[in-house]
Write an enzyme that holds these catalytic residues in place. Structure first.
Site, mmCIF file in Angstrom:
data_model
loop_
_atom_site.group_PDB
_atom_site.id
_atom_site.type_symbol
_atom_site.label_atom_id
_atom_site.label_comp_id
_atom_site.label_asym_id
_atom_site.label_seq_id
_atom_site.Cartn_x
_atom_site.Cartn_y
_atom_site.Cartn_z
ATOM 1 N N ASP A 17 32.477 50.165 38.880
ATOM 2 C CA ASP A 17 32.777 50.518 40.263
ATOM 3 C C ASP A 17 34.088 49.848 40.654
ATOM 4 O OD1 ASP A 17 32.215 47.842 40.810
ATOM 5 O OD2 ASP A 17 30.546 48.247 42.173
ATOM 6 N N CYS A 70 30.383 45.743 37.661
ATOM 7 C CA CYS A 70 30.407 45.941 39.102
ATOM 8 C C CYS A 70 30.670 44.578 39.725
ATOM 9 C CB CYS A 70 29.114 46.571 39.625
ATOM 10 S SG CYS A 70 27.630 45.549 39.460
#
Length: 297
Positions: A17, A70
């Site tokens: 992400d 992430c």
């Protein structure tokens, strides 16, 4: 430690992400310097990218491993582990990488873009890549595992792999799923491909199904609504707030009253929805316009 031949027998699929993309890029460069085959699926929401990597590893566990990043490394690990045969582990130290490979035969490594430097992450990745299953690790005090524990570890992998694959065969335990199971859903005449079973009239709650490829034209409701995806994959464009939400199984979304939104279904999808009042629906575009807009996304 594994030899170079072992390292090159599998491909690594990776993604991140926005909080983990810089760290992921550094690790991809390192993997390429080792001449390890890498497929980078890019950057997306943590749950979308983790689901993609989870699916890839689950479908080809013999020759594919995953690498995810992430902010914390935890969210991507949780989502990847939803897929049968995936053993994702979040590692903040090389000792944790040793343990998860030795004990759990981890095939997906998750790292933290917010708390792990590129240098530390490379050390973690190298350890994870080179540590064989059942090898000495911190948990064994760096000694070979006793025979009875080694036998347990060996038998644990096929047993763990069965857990996810049994879900599709088991009886529904979800109370919402049980409410609608074996009950006919009524077609939604105003939207092709949709059907709905009203569970309560006011405030309205229902289970809704849409066929893959269906599109809900932009519309709004008098009352806001909550929904939880029970099956499939969909995208919701909140046109009032100019936001997009990509939803998979287990995801939740609240849409405020009056917000105009358009929906696309990528798979046969089922969800539970509850309005704050009685259900209604007002269209803001026709189906042809909606499909054209979705195609442009």
């Amino acid at each position: 430690m594994a030899d170079d031949g072992e390292l090159h027998r599998f491909k690594i699929v990776t993604g991140a992400d926005s909080f983990g993309c810089s760290l992921k890029d550094a690790l991809v460069s390192h993997l390429k310097s080792l001449n390890i085959e890498v497929e980078d699926v890019g950057t997306d929401s943590y749950y979308s990218v983790a689901a993609e990597i989870g699916r890839r590893v689950s479908s080809s566990p013999a020759d594919t491993r995953g690498l995810l990043a992430c902010g914390t490394g935890v969210g991507v690990s949780m989502i990847a582990n939803k897929f049968p045969g995936v053993f994702a582990a979040t590692c903040l130290t090389s000792g944790e990488a040793l343990n998860c490979r030795s004990i759990n035969n981890s095939n997906v490594l998750a790292v933290s873009g917010m708390s792990t430097s590129p240098e530390s992450a490379i050390e973690i990745l190298d350890t994870w890549l080179k540590t064989p299953f059942k090898s000495p690790c911190p948990a064994s005090q760096f000694k070979p595992w006793p025979q009875e524990i080694e036998s347990f570890l060996e038998s644990s992998i096929p047993e763990m792999s069965k857990i996810g694959s049994e879900n599709s065969k088991s009886t529904d335990s979800c109370s919402i799923c049980c409410l609608v199971k074996n009950r006919e859903l009524n077609p939604i005449d105003i939207i092709p491909g949709g059907s709905m079973k009203i569970l309560r009239e006011t405030p309205t709650s229902a289970v809704v199904r849409f066929e893959a490829g269906s599109v809900e034209p932009a519309h709004h409701h008098t009352f806001g609504h909550d929904l939880v995806v029970m099956k499939g994959k969909k995208s919701v464009w909140n046109l009032s707030k100019k936001e997009r939400f990509d939803l998979i199984v287990g995801d939740y979304l609240y849409t405020p009253a009056g917000d105009v939104h358009r929906v696309k279904y990528y798979e046969d999808t089922e969800f539970f929805i509850k309005w704050d009042g009685h259900w209604d629906m007002f269209f803001d575009e026709d189906l042809a316009t909606a499909k054209e807009a979705v195609e442009k996304e």
